[in-house]
Each structure stands twice: as structure tokens, then as C-alpha cells.
Design a protein around this motif. Structure first.
Motif, PDB file in Angstrom:
ATOM      1  N   PHE A   1       0.853  -1.213  -0.219  1.00  0.00           N
ATOM      2  CA  PHE A   1      -0.069   0.169   0.099  1.00  0.00           C
ATOM      3  C   PHE A   1       0.954   1.118   0.022  1.00  0.00           C
ATOM      4  O   PHE A   1       0.292   2.383   0.063  1.00  0.00           O
ATOM      5  CB  PHE A   1      -1.029  -0.174   1.352  1.00  0.00           C
ATOM      6  CG  PHE A   1      -1.783  -1.189   1.176  1.00  0.00           C
ATOM      7  CD1 PHE A   1      -2.733  -1.325   0.100  1.00  0.00           C
ATOM      8  CD2 PHE A   1      -1.708  -2.060   2.227  1.00  0.00           C
ATOM      9  CE1 PHE A   1      -3.740  -2.553   0.178  1.00  0.00           C
ATOM     10  CE2 PHE A   1      -2.790  -3.090   2.333  1.00  0.00           C
ATOM     11  CZ  PHE A   1      -3.500  -3.447   1.318  1.00  0.00           C
ATOM     12  N   GLN A   2       2.014   1.179  -0.064  1.00  0.00           N
ATOM     13  CA  GLN A   2       3.057   2.418  -0.028  1.00  0.00           C
ATOM     14  C   GLN A   2       3.205   2.990  -1.152  1.00  0.00           C
ATOM     15  O   GLN A   2       3.557   4.184  -1.368  1.00  0.00           O
ATOM     16  CB  GLN A   2       4.297   1.860   0.889  1.00  0.00           C
ATOM     17  CG  GLN A   2       4.219   2.415   2.261  1.00  0.00           C
ATOM     18  CD  GLN A   2       5.040   1.761   3.151  1.00  0.00           C
ATOM     19  OE1 GLN A   2       5.923   1.083   2.728  1.00  0.00           O
ATOM     20  NE2 GLN A   2       4.790   2.063   4.396  1.00  0.00           N
ATOM     21  N   ASN A   3       2.799   2.232  -2.368  1.00  0.00           N
ATOM     22  CA  ASN A   3       2.953   2.884  -3.385  1.00  0.00           C
ATOM     23  C   ASN A   3       4.442   3.207  -3.828  1.00  0.00           C
ATOM     24  O   ASN A   3       4.612   4.218  -4.659  1.00  0.00           O
ATOM     25  CB  ASN A   3       1.865   3.925  -3.827  1.00  0.00           C
ATOM     26  CG  ASN A   3       0.456   3.215  -4.065  1.00  0.00           C
ATOM     27  OD1 ASN A   3       0.272   2.054  -4.495  1.00  0.00           O
ATOM     28  ND2 ASN A   3      -0.481   4.160  -3.761  1.00  0.00           N
ATOM     29  N   ASP A   4       5.277   2.489  -3.678  1.00  0.00           N
ATOM     30  CA  ASP A   4       6.723   2.943  -4.059  1.00  0.00           C
ATOM     31  C   ASP A   4       7.002   2.026  -5.191  1.00  0.00           C
ATOM     32  O   ASP A   4       6.965   0.928  -5.383  1.00  0.00           O
ATOM     33  CB  ASP A   4       7.804   2.022  -2.956  1.00  0.00           C
ATOM     34  CG  ASP A   4       9.130   2.474  -3.271  1.00  0.00           C
ATOM     35  OD1 ASP A   4       9.237   2.818  -4.394  1.00  0.00           O
ATOM     36  OD2 ASP A   4       9.986   2.582  -2.311  1.00  0.00           O
ATOM     37  N   VAL A   5       6.853   2.859  -6.382  1.00  0.00           N
ATOM     38  CA  VAL A   5       7.031   2.051  -7.446  1.00  0.00           C
ATOM     39  C   VAL A   5       8.164   1.187  -8.068  1.00  0.00           C
ATOM     40  O   VAL A   5       8.183   0.236  -8.748  1.00  0.00           O
ATOM     41  CB  VAL A   5       6.883   2.915  -8.858  1.00  0.00           C
ATOM     42  CG1 VAL A   5       5.633   3.791  -9.098  1.00  0.00           C
ATOM     43  CG2 VAL A   5       8.112   4.127  -8.677  1.00  0.00           C
ATOM     44  N   ARG A   6       9.121   1.348  -7.157  1.00  0.00           N
ATOM     45  CA  ARG A   6      10.495   0.328  -7.103  1.00  0.00           C
ATOM     46  C   ARG A   6      10.140  -0.874  -6.579  1.00  0.00           C
ATOM     47  O   ARG A   6      10.339  -2.061  -7.016  1.00  0.00           O
ATOM     48  CB  ARG A   6      11.707   1.051  -6.420  1.00  0.00           C
ATOM     49  CG  ARG A   6      12.119   2.316  -6.936  1.00  0.00           C
ATOM     50  CD  ARG A   6      13.375   2.764  -5.892  1.00  0.00           C
ATOM     51  NE  ARG A   6      12.364   3.131  -4.640  1.00  0.00           N
ATOM     52  CZ  ARG A   6      13.030   3.517  -3.527  1.00  0.00           C
ATOM     53  NH1 ARG A   6      14.494   3.796  -3.740  1.00  0.00           N
ATOM     54  NH2 ARG A   6      12.314   3.805  -2.325  1.00  0.00           N
ATOM     55  N   PHE A   7       9.247  -0.949  -5.741  1.00  0.00           N
ATOM     56  CA  PHE A   7       8.640  -2.396  -5.245  1.00  0.00           C
ATOM     57  C   PHE A   7       7.626  -2.801  -6.070  1.00  0.00           C
ATOM     58  O   PHE A   7       7.770  -3.803  -6.805  1.00  0.00           O
ATOM     59  CB  PHE A   7       8.042  -1.953  -3.740  1.00  0.00           C
ATOM     60  CG  PHE A   7       7.144  -3.257  -3.308  1.00  0.00           C
ATOM     61  CD1 PHE A   7       7.873  -4.399  -2.786  1.00  0.00           C
ATOM     62  CD2 PHE A   7       5.788  -3.232  -3.533  1.00  0.00           C
ATOM     63  CE1 PHE A   7       7.069  -5.440  -2.306  1.00  0.00           C
ATOM     64  CE2 PHE A   7       5.098  -4.318  -3.258  1.00  0.00           C
ATOM     65  CZ  PHE A   7       5.708  -5.383  -2.657  1.00  0.00           C
ATOM     66  N   LEU A   8       6.700  -1.962  -6.557  1.00  0.00           N
ATOM     67  CA  LEU A   8       5.620  -2.400  -7.488  1.00  0.00           C
ATOM     68  C   LEU A   8       6.305  -2.976  -8.768  1.00  0.00           C
ATOM     69  O   LEU A   8       5.638  -4.020  -9.296  1.00  0.00           O
ATOM     70  CB  LEU A   8       4.690  -1.472  -7.511  1.00  0.00           C
ATOM     71  CG  LEU A   8       3.710  -0.927  -6.191  1.00  0.00           C
ATOM     72  CD1 LEU A   8       2.830   0.249  -6.558  1.00  0.00           C
ATOM     73  CD2 LEU A   8       2.773  -2.109  -5.972  1.00  0.00           C
ATOM     74  N   ARG A   9       7.147  -2.301  -9.370  1.00  0.00           N
ATOM     75  CA  ARG A   9       7.737  -2.782 -10.635  1.00  0.00           C
ATOM     76  C   ARG A   9       8.132  -4.129 -10.832  1.00  0.00           C
ATOM     77  O   ARG A   9       8.242  -4.776 -12.103  1.00  0.00           O
ATOM     78  CB  ARG A   9       8.683  -1.737 -10.943  1.00  0.00           C
ATOM     79  CG  ARG A   9       8.344  -0.526 -11.809  1.00  0.00           C
ATOM     80  CD  ARG A   9       9.740   0.135 -12.492  1.00  0.00           C
ATOM     81  NE  ARG A   9       9.033   1.538 -12.693  1.00  0.00           N
ATOM     82  CZ  ARG A   9       9.827   2.855 -12.453  1.00  0.00           C
ATOM     83  NH1 ARG A   9      11.070   2.547 -12.189  1.00  0.00           N
ATOM     84  NH2 ARG A   9       9.344   3.978 -13.131  1.00  0.00           N
TER      85      ARG A   9
END
Ligand code: FA5
Length: 336
Positions: free
Chosen positions: A325-333
Motif C-alpha cells: 500500500f505504500q505505492n513505492d514504484v520500485r517495489f511495485l515494478r
């Protein structure tokens, strides 16, 4: 002083001038108050009298020549776009940024889509219910009595409702969709309902105050516990891989009887294995069927509810729910 040589030297110097700073240096060298032309002018007193006239004429034409060269170069430099703080704006463009990245679905939504497809293969269609719900659909019709601890104000997000209306709340479970569907649809009913639910739980690595559940409901004639176990087992093996095993532990939910919690066993490559709880399930309580006008003598059903974040974390090896849920794109990518 040889004026022809002076003019030649000035011609070579002005040709090499490429910046306003160099042009100013040229001006000082040739046209300045102590410049070479001034020195040539002072030299006139040393020129023999009979040659002074000729020298004066040459000096004038040298001055004119060098001044014109200076002015032309100045005009040319002024016409060039200025370099801004060291950046040469005339340099051809280059692609320096990241290559174009198209948008992508969030990993939770991707998994919801997978679940919808998986359960569609077992004949389930998708149903929806409101996230802002009344107590009747979230609790009452689900056989959760008024004094049940699950209804405590500290365990739910209640919302101020107009006086006289049923208390409103952010739904604490997707089980409200069981009631919404059975109110409007007669059996046979075979639905799943993915969606957000809200609980004031203390946030830690496995708990969030907002998370997603997937509700399942199958009501028809002759639905049995065997159908429930087969459905959960098929789901677990399609979602996590053929090698996983499932188990049911007796439990209690007011809206199912009997009730169970179901766990999935994951085996690590080292050989060690672990049981992980994924959700609750059971046979729909006859009281629930009665509350929505379905005859429990004729129909029976099963229901289940699983925590979507928990199964996504299992499937993708995510250790902390907060990362989702933190919306860190480095994680989501990582999951695109
Ligand atoms: C229920 O919510 C029942 N409605 C499930 C059910 C449906 C039972 C139909 C019978 C028939 P429970 O409170 O155990 O049950 O929540 C279900 C799952 O939601 C849990 O197993 C867990 O995976 C997940 N869950 C619960 N609380 C949280 C939380 N705070 N954060 C993330 N996931 C949670």
C-alpha cells in the motif's frame, strides 16, 4: 611598427574568437586605451617627417579594418543563442530519460483478475456489494446478534447515519454480498465477490486497516461439505501449484454451520514445510437462508472468505503487507 603585420595578426586573432569573453580580450588587445593601435598611433612621433603622412594614412586604414572586423564578429556572436549556465542549447537533442514505461495494474488487482478467471472455470460469476453498508447486511442477516463482540464499536468503523436509519459502517467483511445477492437472486447462486473491507486493526506486517477479501457463495439443491472442500482444494492447487496441500480446522462463524478455517501447506525448497491460514468457510447457516427467504429444507450452500493480501504475499514472497500500500514504484515494478 609594421601596420600590415598588425592587420594580419588582428585578422588571424578575430577569426579564432568564439565567445564574448574572447571578443572582449581582442578589443582590449587591439582597440583598448593601451592597445596595439594606440601604441601604433603613439609611434607616429618616431616616424621621419617625410613618411608621416603615409604612415598616418596606413594607420587610419588599419584602425578601420580592425574596428570593422571587431564589429562584424560582435554582430555574429550576438545572433547566436546564448549558452545557459554551461548548457549548450544548440547541441542536438539526446534521449537521457528512462525509456517509455507504460502503466500497469497494481499487483492486488492483477491477482484479483487471476482469481476471477480461476473461479470462472468452476462456474462462479462476479457479484458486488457496497463498501458503505448498514448493520443489517454486515451483521444482522448474517446471524451475528447485537451483543456479539464482532459488532463492538472499537472493532468497526461506524459512520454517523441520519436519526432513525440503521447504523452505517464501512463493511468489515465481504460476507455482506452473500445477503445482497440472495435478496435479489433466487438459487441456484454461484458467485464470488472480491472487494475492500475495513477494520481498525493495529497495523503490522500481516494486518492492515483496509484490505481485500474474496467471498465465495454457492447455494443450490444438494450442496454438501464435499463440494466446499473440493472447491477450496482446486482453488489452492490452481493458484499456488499442484504440490500444495490444504487442510480444514473446525472453527466458528455465526453465518456458517459447520464452520472451518482452511490452511495451505507450502513446502520450502529446503524440504521444510509450513501451514498458512488463508481464510474461513463453512456451510451456510439455515438461519441466513431463512433471513433472505430461501427455504433451508430445499436448498443448502457453502460460503468462504479469504484474505487477498495474505494469498498475494504467499504467492509472491512478500514479507510485509504495508509494502502493498505504500505505492513505492520500485517495489511495485518487480511484479510487472
Ligand atoms: C471473515 O471475515 C469471514 N467473513 C470469512 C468467512 C466467509 C467465513 C464466509 C465463513 C464463510 P476472518 O475475520 O477470519 O473471517 O477474515 C478472513 C481472512 O481475512 C483472514 O483469514 C485473513 O486472511 C484476512 N484478514 C483478516 N484481518 C486482516 C487484516 N487486518 N489485514 C489483512 N488481512 C486480514
Amino acid at each position: 611598427m609594421d601596420l600590415a603585420q598588425l592587420v594580419n595578426a588582428a585578422g588571424a586573432d578575430i577569426a579564432a574568437v568564439e565567445s564574448p569573453e574572447q571578443l572582449e580580450a581582442f578589443r582590449i588587445k587591439y582597440l583598448g586605451v593601451k592597445g596595439l593601435l594606440k601604441q601604433a598611433s603613439d609611434h607616429i612621433k618616431n616616424v621621419p617627417a617625410d613618411q608621416r603622412r603615409a604612415y598616418g594614412q596606413s594607420l587610419n586604414s588599419a584602425k578601420q579594418n580592425i574596428t570593422e572586423a571587431f564589429q562584424q564578429r560582435k554582430l555574429a556572436l550576438d545572433a547566436q543563442p546564448a549558452a545557459v549556465s554551461g548548457v549548450d542549447v544548440t547541441e542536438p537533442g539526446q534521449v537521457r530519460c528512462d525509456p517509455y514505461r507504460p502503466g500497469a495494474l497494481h499487483i492486488i488487482q492483477e491477482n484479483i483478475d487471476d482469481l476471477i478467471e480461476l473461479f470462472a472455470r468452476m462456474g462462479f460469476s462476479v457479484a458486488e456489494g457496497p463498501e458503505l453498508e448498514d448493520e443489517f447486511h454486515n451483521f444482522e442477516a448474517l446471524n451475528v446478534p447485537a451483543d456479539h463482540p464482532a459488532r463492538h464499536p472499537l472493532d468497526n468503523f461506524y459512520i454517523d447515519a441520519p436519526a432513525g436509519d440503521l447504523p452505517l459502517m464501512l463493511r468489515s467483511q465481504t460476507s455482506n454480498v452473500q445477503i445482497r445477492v440472495l435478496e435479489s437472486q433466487k438459487p441456484p447462486v454461484r458467485i464470488i465477490a472480491p472487494g475492500r473491507v475495513y477494520r481498525p486493526d493495529t497495523v503490522d506486517a500481516t494486518h492492515s486497516f483496509m484490505f481485500h477479501q474474496l467471498e465465495g457463495l454457492y447455494v443450490d439443491r444438494h450442496v454438501t461439505l464435499v463440494d466446499l472442500k473440493t472447491c477450496i482444494d482446486l482453488f489452492a492447487r490452481s493458484f499456488f501449484g499442484e504440490s500444495v496441500r490444504t487442510r480444514f480446522r473446525p472453527s466458528f462463524f455465526p453465518f456458517t454451520e459447520p464452520s472451518a478455517e482452511f490452511d495451505v501447506q507450502f513446502t520450502h525448497s529446503s524440504g521444510s514445510s509450513r501451514w498458512v491460514e488463508l481464510g474461513g468457510c463453512g456451510m451456510v447457516d439455515p438461519n441466513v437462508l431463512q433471513a433472505v427467504g430461501v427455504d433451508p429444507q430445499v436448498y443448502s450452500g457453502f460460503a468462504f472468505g479469504l484474505g487477498i493480501e495474505r494469498i498475494v504475499m504467499r504467492r509472491h514472497g512478500i514479507a510485509d503487507i504495508r509494502d502493498l500500500f505504500q505505492n513505492d514504484v520500485r517495489f511495485l515494478r518487480q511484479f510487472i
